[in-house]
Design a protein around this motif. Structure first.
Motif, PDB file in Angstrom:
ATOM      1  N   GLY A 187       0.899  -0.777  -0.159  1.00 27.12           N
ATOM      2  CA  GLY A 187      -0.259  -0.384  -0.020  1.00 27.12           C
ATOM      3  C   GLY A 187       0.978   1.239  -0.103  1.00 27.12           C
ATOM      4  O   GLY A 187       0.011   2.119   0.315  1.00 27.12           O
TER       5      GLY A 187
ATOM      6  N   ASN B 286       2.445   4.737  -1.430  1.00 30.95           N
ATOM      7  CA  ASN B 286       2.232   5.635  -1.876  1.00 30.95           C
ATOM      8  C   ASN B 286       3.412   6.655  -2.709  1.00 30.95           C
ATOM      9  O   ASN B 286       4.332   6.715  -2.090  1.00 30.95           O
ATOM     10  CB  ASN B 286       1.712   6.885  -0.870  1.00 30.95           C
TER      11      ASN B 286
ATOM     12  N   TYR C 291      -7.199  -7.240   3.475  1.00 29.02           N
ATOM     13  CA  TYR C 291      -6.507  -6.214   3.613  1.00 29.02           C
ATOM     14  C   TYR C 291      -5.529  -5.747   4.870  1.00 29.02           C
ATOM     15  O   TYR C 291      -6.252  -6.668   5.565  1.00 29.02           O
ATOM     16  CB  TYR C 291      -7.711  -4.888   3.101  1.00 29.02           C
TER      17      TYR C 291
HETATM   18  N1  ARG Z   1      -1.884   3.396   0.378  1.00 31.88           N
HETATM   19  C1  ARG Z   1      -2.901   3.403   1.586  1.00 31.88           C
HETATM   20  C2  ARG Z   1      -1.673   4.623   2.737  1.00 31.88           C
HETATM   21  O1  ARG Z   1      -1.019   4.749   2.749  1.00 31.88           O
HETATM   22  C3  ARG Z   1      -3.225   1.753   1.719  1.00 31.88           C
HETATM   23  C4  ARG Z   1      -4.050   1.574   0.701  1.00 31.88           C
HETATM   24  C5  ARG Z   1      -4.208   0.046   2.075  1.00 31.88           C
HETATM   25  N2  ARG Z   1      -4.947  -0.153   0.722  1.00 31.88           N
HETATM   26  C6  ARG Z   1      -6.551  -0.359   0.077  1.00 31.88           C
HETATM   27  N3  ARG Z   1      -6.862  -1.029  -0.079  1.00 31.88           N
HETATM   28  N4  ARG Z   1      -7.175   0.703   0.512  1.00 31.88           N
HETATM   29  O2  ARG Z   1      -2.661   4.511   3.858  1.00 31.88           O
END
Ligand code: ARG
Length: 587
Positions: free
Chosen positions: A122, A124, A346
């Motif tokens: 997850g 970014n 998840y």
């Molecule tokens: N990118 C998100 C974060 O940094 C986490 C993603 C988790 N997965 C999902 N399907 N929302 O908080």
């Protein structure tokens, strides 16, 4: 072959039936009093209610039937109606010997293999990977391996955050710095450069700078939002920058995750769900699931018996922008279309629990996900510093994952004393393996939901419940096996009955491998494997200290011990592998 407890249960069930009671009462469990017995059955107590008979009498009947069994050394009643068991050493070694020759030590693959998507990592893009993403990667990788080991089809998806405001921040900051770039020229009609306009180091500096500015400068924030909006509407120059961000970030992420032995089958992201959103919204609107609330488009997900408030999920803001929930919902649509999974798991920070509750409820209520699709949120706790607050650098900043790994590796290196004949290269490699083991085991040995304190010294100690201690045990066994081979001693074909208590205890632990792995799968709890491996290591080390393996003169005994060591090593290595931890040849 069945799991050891199941094997015993079958026999005790038969004894219940032979005494005229229902077999279901014959379930065996581990002993609550290991000083008295190895296993126990408490079934006579509930059976007593059903048959209106004293539990003790039922227990006595069953014990009688088992008196001449070739499985149990001793079966006796205790307390109001417990039945206690000690298995015969011959049965124990017979089981071990079958384990030894079977694939996966006799653990059977799932009868109905499922397709499971694990959403973990997850990260970014454009933002450096920080320790907050560490737990998701470590826990998700382990759960992925455990599910695979049990024969399921598992797809690990990194689900990058690649479509949000952070991209708009980078775009607008880049414009501030280099307005002359062709991406910003609306009349540009040629091909955009193949080379990205930044390196990963520049990118990692651009985002925080932009984010800082946007906090104090309203115009900068507006510019970032506008850029995000235009990107999402498909503005060619911005899409080109976005692709550069994605490729530069992904390359860096692959390196970082790779250093942790974390791998993904899919490198999809939020942006991949984008194309599913319009049809999904159309479906939800047409079927009257949505309504307008203060200009926003929402779906109610509260239920009557809720004990806390679950607000509606917002799909479109009043300005038409989509949100995190919209993307996650559309991602479910996409995953069903591409993989038709039985489960989506998840692995995300537990503070996102409400978000997933809303998404899951909405998916179920609207039939986006049918009944058979299981959606599971595994929310993990925070990794804290010794001050009990989320882990930071010494200067109080966010610790980058890369720096954390370096820190741990250096610490491990310091411990590999220089009286060893390791080359510089080998030292580096061993330090890397020990460091990652310290970090991962320190994390995985805690129950997933718990917050824990990152304690570098404790995690990397060679003693106690730590990764390096387990590696040390593995290396010790490898070194004994090597010496034995040099002396020409090979493992016997079958392991002989134990000659002392600690040897028996070690064997009793080994036969419970199947239970430990299945338990960790059922609960999605890698810490159960940690516990098992730690107990096993302790027992092995006790066995090692109490028996002189290499100088044993009885060659049959010695060869049997070598076979026992090989099995122990195989199980330790398998368990570590399920945690995503490698082991070195020496350390
Ligand atoms: N990118 C998100 C974060 O940094 C986490 C993603 C988790 N997965 C999902 N399907 N929302 O908080």
């Amino acid at each position: 072959m069945e799991k050891f407890l199941d094997e015993l249960t079958k026999i005790v069930e038969d004894a219940f039936e032979a005494s005229g009671y229902d077999g279901i009462y014959g379930k065996m469990s581990l002993s609550d009093r290991p000083d008295l017995c190895q296993f126990q059955c408490n079934g006579a107590l509930p059976a007593a209610k059903a048959y209106k008979k004293a539990p003790f009498m039922i227990a006595k009947d069953v014990v009688e039937k088992l008196e001449n069994s070739d499985v149990f050394e001793k079966v006796f009643t205790a307390g109001p109606g417990f039945i206690n068991f000690i298995v015969k050493d011959t049965f124990l070694t017979q089981y071990l010997n079958s384990m030894k020759s079977e694939e996966k030590f006799g653990l059977k693959a799932a009868e109905n293999p499922k397709t499971i998507i694990i959403d973990f990592g997850g990260a970014n893009v454009a933002k450096p990977l920080h320790v907050g993403h560490l737990r998701s990667a470590i826990i998700g990788e382990s759960i992925k391996r455990i599910c695979k080991y049990l024969g399921h089809t598992v797809i690990g998806d990194v689900h990058l955050g690649d479509w949000g405001l952070q991209i708009g921040m980078v775009i607008s900051e880049l414009y501030r710095r280099k307005p002359e770039l062709p991406y910003f020229d609306d009349n540009f009609s040629g091909e955009y450069p193949k080379e990205p306009p930044f390196t990963i180091d520049e990118l990692s500096e651009i985002y925080p700078a932009a984010s800082k500015l946007a906090k104090s400068d309203e115009a900068a924030m507006e510019a970032a939002k506008k850029a995000t909006f235009e990107l999402q509407k498909g503005k060619p120059g911005y899409i080109a920058i976005w692709k550069h961000i994605l490729s530069v970030s992904t390359a860096d992420l692959k390196k970082n995750y790779g250093a942790l032995n974390v791998e993904f089958d899919l490198w999809k992201g939020e942006s991949d769900a984008e194309e599913y959103i319009p049809d999904m919204l159309k479906y939800l609107n047409e079927n009257n699931y949505t309504h307008k609330s203060e200009g926003a488009l929402v779906v109610d997900v509260a239920k009557e018996d809720d004990t806390y408030e679950i607000p509606p999920i917002i799909l479109l803001k009043s300005d038409g922008a989509v949100l995190y929930g919209t993307t996650d919902l559309a991602t479910i649509v996409q995953r069903i279309k591409d993989y038709n999974p039985d489960e989506i798991i998840y692995v995300v920070d537990k503070r996102q629990g409400l978000h997933f509750e809303q998404v899951f409820r909405c998916a179920k209520k609207t039939n986006i996900a049918d009944e058979k699709l299981k959606l599971q949120f595994i929310g993990f706790g925070t990794m804290n510093g010794k001050d009990g607050k989320p882990f930071k650098t010494r200067e109080g900043g966010v610790m980058k994952l890369h720096d954390l790994i370096q820190l741990i590796k250096d610490n491990a290196k310091g411990k590999l004393k220089d009286d060893r004949d390791f080359s510089e290269e080998e030292t580096e490699e061993i330090a890397r393996i020990i460091g990652t083991a310290a970090l991962k085991y320190g994390d995985l040995s805690n129950a997933v939901t718990k917050d824990y304190v990152f304690d570098l010294d404790r995690f990397s100690s060679f003693e106690g419940n730590t990764g390096p201690y387990l590696l040390y045990t593995v290396v010790r066994i490898k070194s004994i096996l090597k010496k034995a081979a040099e002396d020409g001693v090979n493992a016997s074909n079958s392991i002989l009955t134990p000659t002392n208590n600690v040897e028996r205890d070690l064997m009793l632990k080994l036969v419970k491998f199947g239970e430990a792995i299945e338990g960790s799968y059922e609960d999605k709890a890698p810490n159960k494997i940690c516990e098992y491996l730690y107990d096993l290591s302790n027992l092995f080390n006790r066995f090692y200290h109490e028996n002189k393996i290499l100088s044993e003169e009885d060659l049959n005994k010695k060869a049997s011990w070598i076979a026992l060591l090989k099995l122990t090593l195989g199980i330790l290595d398998t368990g570590l592998n399920l945690l995503g931890i490698e082991s070195p040849e020496r350390m």
